[in-house]
Structures are given as C-alpha cells and as structure tokens.
Design an enzyme around this catalytic site. Sequence first.
Site, PDB file in Angstrom:
ATOM      1  N   MET A  30      26.985  17.074 -64.576  1.00 44.62           N
ATOM      2  CA  MET A  30      25.719  17.728 -64.223  1.00 44.62           C
ATOM      3  C   MET A  30      25.274  17.216 -62.849  1.00 44.62           C
ATOM      4  O   MET A  30      24.100  17.322 -62.492  1.00 44.62           O
ATOM      5  CB  MET A  30      24.655  17.441 -65.273  1.00 44.62           C
ATOM      6  CG  MET A  30      25.049  17.981 -66.652  1.00 44.62           C
ATOM      7  SD  MET A  30      23.636  18.328 -67.724  1.00 44.62           S
ATOM      8  CE  MET A  30      22.880  16.739 -67.833  1.00 44.62           C
ATOM      9  N   GLY A  31      26.208  16.652 -62.102  1.00 47.53           N
ATOM     10  CA  GLY A  31      25.886  16.191 -60.752  1.00 47.53           C
ATOM     11  C   GLY A  31      25.105  14.883 -60.767  1.00 47.53           C
ATOM     12  O   GLY A  31      25.125  14.157 -61.760  1.00 47.53           O
ATOM     13  N   HIS A  34      27.304   9.156 -59.872  1.00 51.22           N
ATOM     14  CA  HIS A  34      27.200   7.706 -59.741  1.00 51.22           C
ATOM     15  C   HIS A  34      28.591   7.105 -59.971  1.00 51.22           C
ATOM     16  O   HIS A  34      29.579   7.849 -60.137  1.00 51.22           O
ATOM     17  CB  HIS A  34      26.168   7.156 -60.734  1.00 51.22           C
ATOM     18  CG  HIS A  34      26.381   7.633 -62.139  1.00 51.22           C
ATOM     19  ND1 HIS A  34      27.484   7.294 -62.878  1.00 51.22           N
ATOM     20  CD2 HIS A  34      25.649   8.455 -62.925  1.00 51.22           C
ATOM     21  CE1 HIS A  34      27.410   7.845 -64.069  1.00 51.22           C
ATOM     22  NE2 HIS A  34      26.300   8.585 -64.126  1.00 51.22           N
ATOM     23  N   ALA A  35      28.643   5.774 -60.021  1.00 49.37           N
ATOM     24  CA  ALA A  35      29.947   5.102 -60.123  1.00 49.37           C
ATOM     25  C   ALA A  35      30.740   5.560 -61.347  1.00 49.37           C
ATOM     26  O   ALA A  35      31.968   5.593 -61.321  1.00 49.37           O
ATOM     27  CB  ALA A  35      29.722   3.593 -60.175  1.00 49.37           C
ATOM     28  N   GLY A  36      30.035   5.930 -62.420  1.00 50.47           N
ATOM     29  CA  GLY A  36      30.724   6.397 -63.633  1.00 50.47           C
ATOM     30  C   GLY A  36      31.494   7.679 -63.362  1.00 50.47           C
ATOM     31  O   GLY A  36      32.667   7.821 -63.727  1.00 50.47           O
ATOM     32  N   HIS A  37      30.832   8.634 -62.703  1.00 48.26           N
ATOM     33  CA  HIS A  37      31.518   9.888 -62.357  1.00 48.26           C
ATOM     34  C   HIS A  37      32.714   9.609 -61.444  1.00 48.26           C
ATOM     35  O   HIS A  37      33.778  10.200 -61.603  1.00 48.26           O
ATOM     36  CB  HIS A  37      30.567  10.835 -61.601  1.00 48.26           C
ATOM     37  CG  HIS A  37      29.435  11.344 -62.425  1.00 48.26           C
ATOM     38  ND1 HIS A  37      28.141  10.975 -62.188  1.00 48.26           N
ATOM     39  CD2 HIS A  37      29.406  12.216 -63.464  1.00 48.26           C
ATOM     40  CE1 HIS A  37      27.351  11.594 -63.058  1.00 48.26           C
ATOM     41  NE2 HIS A  37      28.093  12.339 -63.838  1.00 48.26           N
TER      42      HIS A  37
HETATM   43  O1  PAF Z   1      27.925  14.679 -69.994  1.00 50.20           O
HETATM   44  C1  PAF Z   1      27.445  15.560 -69.241  1.00 50.20           C
HETATM   45  O2  PAF Z   1      27.195  15.337 -68.055  1.00 50.20           O
HETATM   46  C2  PAF Z   1      27.150  16.932 -69.809  1.00 50.20           C
HETATM   47  O3  PAF Z   1      26.740  16.852 -71.126  1.00 50.20           O
HETATM   48  C3  PAF Z   1      28.340  17.917 -69.660  1.00 50.20           C
HETATM   49  C4  PAF Z   1      29.528  17.443 -70.459  1.00 50.20           C
HETATM   50  C5  PAF Z   1      28.704  18.054 -68.198  1.00 50.20           C
HETATM   51  C6  PAF Z   1      27.946  19.295 -70.195  1.00 50.20           C
HETATM   52  O4  PAF Z   1      26.867  19.820 -69.496  1.00 50.20           O
END
Ligand code: PAF
Length: 279
Positions: A30-31, A34-37
């Site tokens: 969902m944008g 952060h470091a996790g992404h």
């Molecule tokens: O974990 C998230 O960021 C959201 O729940 C996801 C999996 C992108 C679905 O909108």
Amino acid sequence: VKMLTRIPETVRWFRKRRAAGRRIVLVPTMGAMHAGHLRLIRRARVLAGRRGILAVSLFVNPAQFGPREDFRRYPRPIRRDRALCRISGVDVLFAPRSSSMYAGDASTWVDETRLSRGLCGRSRPGHFRGVCTIVAKLFHIVTPDLAIFGRKDFQQAAIIRRMIRDLNFPVRLVVAPTVREKTGLACSSRNTHLTPAANRKAPAIRQALLEARHAVHRRPMAASRLRAIIRRRLRGFRIDYIEVVDATTLEPRKTARSRNCVALAAHLGNVRLIDNIIL
Ligand code: PAF
C-alpha cells in the site's frame, strides 16, 4: 521503473511477458515504503532472477479499511515510493486509481471465513474480505508465479495461503521475516504517525513478546498467565487483543507451548500497532 496505472494495459503488459516465458514475482504494497518493504523487494529481486519481472503493486485499498479507520490519513508519498522502487531494481510499478480498481457498484467479494474470525478479523470486521478481494484481483491482473508477504501481518499471510489453496491460484507464497527498527519495533507505515513519546514507548511490544517467549522456553504455561505477563509490560497501551494461537490454523490455545504464535494489537494514541512471535 515502468509505471502502469490502467488495468487493460497492465493485463496486456504482463500477458506478453508471461508468454515470453518470463517469471513474474509480485510484492503487493500500500506504499509508504519502509525498510520492511525494501527487504521484501530485495528478496523478490533474487527470486525473480535476472530475466524475471519484479513487479510491485501500490494501492491503498479502501475495501480493507473500516469506516472509522485511517484510510484518509494513510501516508501516500508516491514520488518517494517510486524513487525507492527505481533504486531497488523493481521492473514495474502497478499503481491503479481507486476508481479503476473498483466499479462504483462492485458487489463481488472474496471472503475467507475461518482464519479471519479471530485476532485482527474480530476487531476489524470486513478487513480480510477487503484484503482477499484485492489480492485476488492483483493475482488476476499481474499473474505472478510468486508473491511475497511480510510475517508482521501473520494472520494476513495465513489467510492468503488459505485463499491460494482454496481457490487454486497458481501462485507460490513466500513469507519473509519481520524487519525491525533498532529498538525492536516492527517496521510499519503507521509508525510515522507515532508521537516522539509514543515512539519511545512502542518498543515495549517487542520486549513483552520476547519475555513471553522466554517464559515458555522451558515449559508450557496457561495462555491466560502468559497474556498477563505481556499485559503488565504494556501499561499505557490500549490493548486490542493478546492471543496465543496455533501457528497454522490460528485456533486459540488454552496452553501456550513452543511453536505456538502469540499475536497482539495495541493502540498508542491513535496509532494501531501489531506484532507477533513464535514461541
Ligand atoms: O499488507 C498490505 O500492505 C496490504 O494488506 C496488501 C497485502 C498490499 C493488500 O492491500
């Protein structure tokens, strides 16, 4: 990084690559990265390989927010996210508009009805229906071979695993470890809303969960006692739930044993934080 926003164009784009035999790896987000992404993206890059396509979706999904939740104030630093994707080796960013993702009169939903009942599902009715629906839609549009989710959202990962199995999505699920700040606080886009005082307090969640794991290290213990240990550490938090569950079925456990999962959600001010630990 290639940016796609329109669904028909996105479907065509991926169909072409898939027909050419390219492996597709998806990191749904969902944008407000952060470091996790970034850890998920790095892992995805390796799994995609040089020839594969690393796709990130960026969509703040209205269907997974309750009417009194933080959909409108959810952070949306789109330019920063795009730059982070570019320097992290992402091939394609799919960032649809809300109006193109959901028809105004959309009336079809994907509802997992068992694992969604407890934990966050209890305090956020409809949340996992929104998550499953959007993830199913992303799977149809992007057609990934593999999708990566973070373990911080433990219940979400279990539910998506179940949805993949129950609806025969030809997608392999990879669940990556939680990334933490130096203090132990799990990285989350919502951390940016913490006041400095709340920021100092928030790491108590991790400490409480580590203490719980330590307490069960030698012998099983009544779940109620374990919950009391955690609660004592979290004075000043508004606890939503603290639960000991089976790590696969998410069924509540009366006795906490090694390999069970302790999951919790708690508010500090108006920020809701979640975390979990495997005992
Ligand atoms: O974990 C998230 O960021 C959201 O729940 C996801 C999996 C992108 C679905 O909108």
